[in-house]
Write an enzyme that holds these catalytic residues in place. Structure first.
Site, mmCIF file in Angstrom:
data_model
loop_
_atom_site.group_PDB
_atom_site.id
_atom_site.type_symbol
_atom_site.label_atom_id
_atom_site.label_comp_id
_atom_site.label_asym_id
_atom_site.label_seq_id
_atom_site.Cartn_x
_atom_site.Cartn_y
_atom_site.Cartn_z
ATOM 1 C CG ASP A 204 4.339 -9.455 -4.843
ATOM 2 O OD1 ASP A 204 5.429 -8.918 -5.083
ATOM 3 O OD2 ASP A 204 3.557 -9.861 -5.721
ATOM 4 C CD GLU A 262 -6.898 -11.769 16.858
ATOM 5 O OE1 GLU A 262 -6.684 -12.681 16.020
ATOM 6 O OE2 GLU A 262 -8.022 -11.259 17.044
#
Length: 525
Positions: A204, A262
């Site tokens: 957002d 990751e």
């Protein structure tokens, strides 16, 4: 069509993502407000529709002054929507149905009930607690001339005389991203939800995290007034935006890129970044930053073949420069539904279906907003039922009309939105019975079945048609292009047009006898 999927291409590059406004999708407990178990119960609808993923608006602990975009705890579920185990169940069920789950992340501001802001108020001026936010001394009124996106000044004064910045509602204080505690906290939040199995994040106000450090006045022309949002700046051609799109924000997304990688090659993030140019938009999706950004140019384009062609050309050229895939969207929880934007009624629905079919033929991801598969229009919500904070601050009609809970079945409200017979949090219109999922299912002329057909057809070529788009000149009122074996024609004019040769695969309305009516689109092979 798994045999068509290139394993070296990430799932989101050609995905259709369905936005769920959590309060308005499905209610499981009869309180009139949608919740996570309600979403879980309706996931088969999304699987049957043919989408690839769902994006859920914020469901975190919140006082709900901005319906969840004022977050008090990023690592828990608000009791209004369920509990943490309900989020786990939703993610697991979605994955069982081969649906990816994208959750909303709100990093620009917290709720004023967040423990950090409460500590800042208690600690006082000059404290480390206040340094997490943008507090300033200013004895003569607000520290600068910035306006809130929701109307009025972007500053609120607290009891000890200092002011804090809020680019949105006063209950949403902006964080100071130059304070290292802030990025560290959000990196932990990312890992928390990645560990719970989410596939991505919608970020957002992705362009708003950093403000110019001086917090100087916005420069406006003589006699003008400051703009309150990046969208408004574009409309009013105001180029000075010290509160938006600062270069430091890209360091944040480089660090997030590492965290997402990751967690696995199938994790992603999409930016809500209202920027002034398409070039500045694509800066957010360079290879070491976020994966996608919303392309609001398609949403903002007028009903015009030329306007649509310009957006396609500019978008594809821009994303090619950074090696990213484009996104396309026509509606969301912040804008007027596109059936209404295109004129409403029979004409508006015809144009909405045509624009959707055209969008779904383009390379990249398409984002759908809940209820558009039912042909829902913007609702004229009664003043006493409006709850949008922008309306409460300004008195101007806000976003409530696109947030009315969607109808599932039955002949009167709440149309199986939840158990019982009470109206939901925003009342539904009395004439929605023909628009329910139940009423439209199986009707070949319905908008629901049109969406199912279009998404089914899209899956046949989305991964194999390539990313090259060739525009075709069929006249000034016609948008036409080829993508691999597919030819797409959209008639934005006032008279029918001849279709080029080819097998008619799908049309957004009647397209018989080799001609395409006005306000209609067709796919040919």
């Amino acid at each position: 069509m798994a045999d068509l999927i290139d394993p070296n291409v990430h799932w989101w590059r050609n995905a259709v993502v369905y936005q769920i406004y959590v309060r308005s999708f499905a209610d499981s407990d009869g309180d009139g407000i949608g919740d996570l178990p309600g979403i879980t119960s309706r996931l088969p609808h999304l699987a049957d529709l043919g989408v690839d993923a769902l994006w859920i608006t914020p469901f975190y602990t919140s006082p709900q002054h901005d319906h969840g975009y004022d977050v008090a705890d990023y690592r828990d579920v608000d009791p209004l929507f369920g509990q943490l185990s309900d989020a786990d169940d939703l993610i697991a069920r979605a994955h069982d149905l081969d649906l990816h789950v994208v959750v909303d992340l709100v990093p620009n501001h917290t709720s004023d009930e967040h423990v950090w802001f409460q500590a800042a108020l208690a600690a006082g001026p000059g404290s480390p607690e206040r340094a997490r936010y943008l507090f300033r001394d200013s004895p003569d009124g607000p520290p600068n001339n910035w306006k809130s996106v929701f109307g009025g000044p972007a500053w609120t004064q607290v009891d000890d005389g200092q002011w804090y910045l809020h680019l949105f509602d006063s209950s949403q204080p902006d964080l100071d991203w130059r304070n290292p505690e802030v990025p560290a906290m959000f990196e932990d939040v990312l890992r928390f939800w990645l560990d719970r199995g989410v596939d991505g994040f919608r970020v957002d106000v992705a362009h708003g995290l950093f403000k110019e450090a001086s917090l100087r006045d916005q420069v406006v022309e003589a006699g003008g007034t400051p703009a309150s949002s990046a969208h408004e700046m574009v409309e009013r051609t105001i180029s000075d935006e010290p509160m938006w799109d600062q270069p430091e924000v890209h360091d944040v997304y480089r660090s997030w890129n590492t965290i997402l990688d990751e967690a696995g090659a199938d994790r992603m993030a999409v930016a809500e970044a209202w920027t002034q140019t398409i070039e500045s938009m694509t800066a957010f999706i360079r290879p070491d930053e976020l994966d996608q950004t919303f392309n609001f140019a398609w949403l903002l384009a007028e009903w015009s073949a030329e306007a649509f062609a310009d957006v396609i050309t500019d978008t594809l050229a821009a994303v090619e420069g950074v090696g990213a895939a484009p996104t396309w969207v026509l509606s969301n929880h912040d804008v007027v539904r596109h059936v209404t934007r295109y004129g409403g009624g029979v004409q508006g629905l015809a144009r909405a279906r045509a624009a959707t079919l055209t969008m779904l033929a383009l390379p990249g991801s398409s984002y759908l907003y809940q209820g558009e598969e039912l042909g829902l229009e913007q609702v004229d919500v009664a003043p006493e039922d409006r709850q949008d904070p922008s309306y409460l601050r300004t008195g101007e009609v806000g976003r409530d009309g696109c947030r009315v809970p969607i109808p599932w079945s039955g002949t009167e409200a709440p149309y199986a939105f939840g158990p019982g017979s009470t109206q939901p949090w925003i009342p539904q219109p009395a004439d929605w019975a023909p628009l329910t999922v139940e009423a439209q299912a199986g009707d070949p002329a319905s908008t629901l079945e049109f969406y199912r057909d279009a998404l089914r057809a899209r899956r046949e070529f989305a991964w194999s048609a390539g990313e090259e788009v060739e525009l075709i000149d069929l006249g000034t009122d016609v948008l036409a292009f080829r993508r691999g074996p597919l030819t797409v024609v959209l008639n934005c004019g006032t008279t029918p047009v001849e279709l080029p040769e080819g097998e008619l695969l799908l049309a957004s309305g009647p397209a018989d006898g080799g001609t395409l009516p006005v306000d209609t689109a067709a796919w040919l092979r």
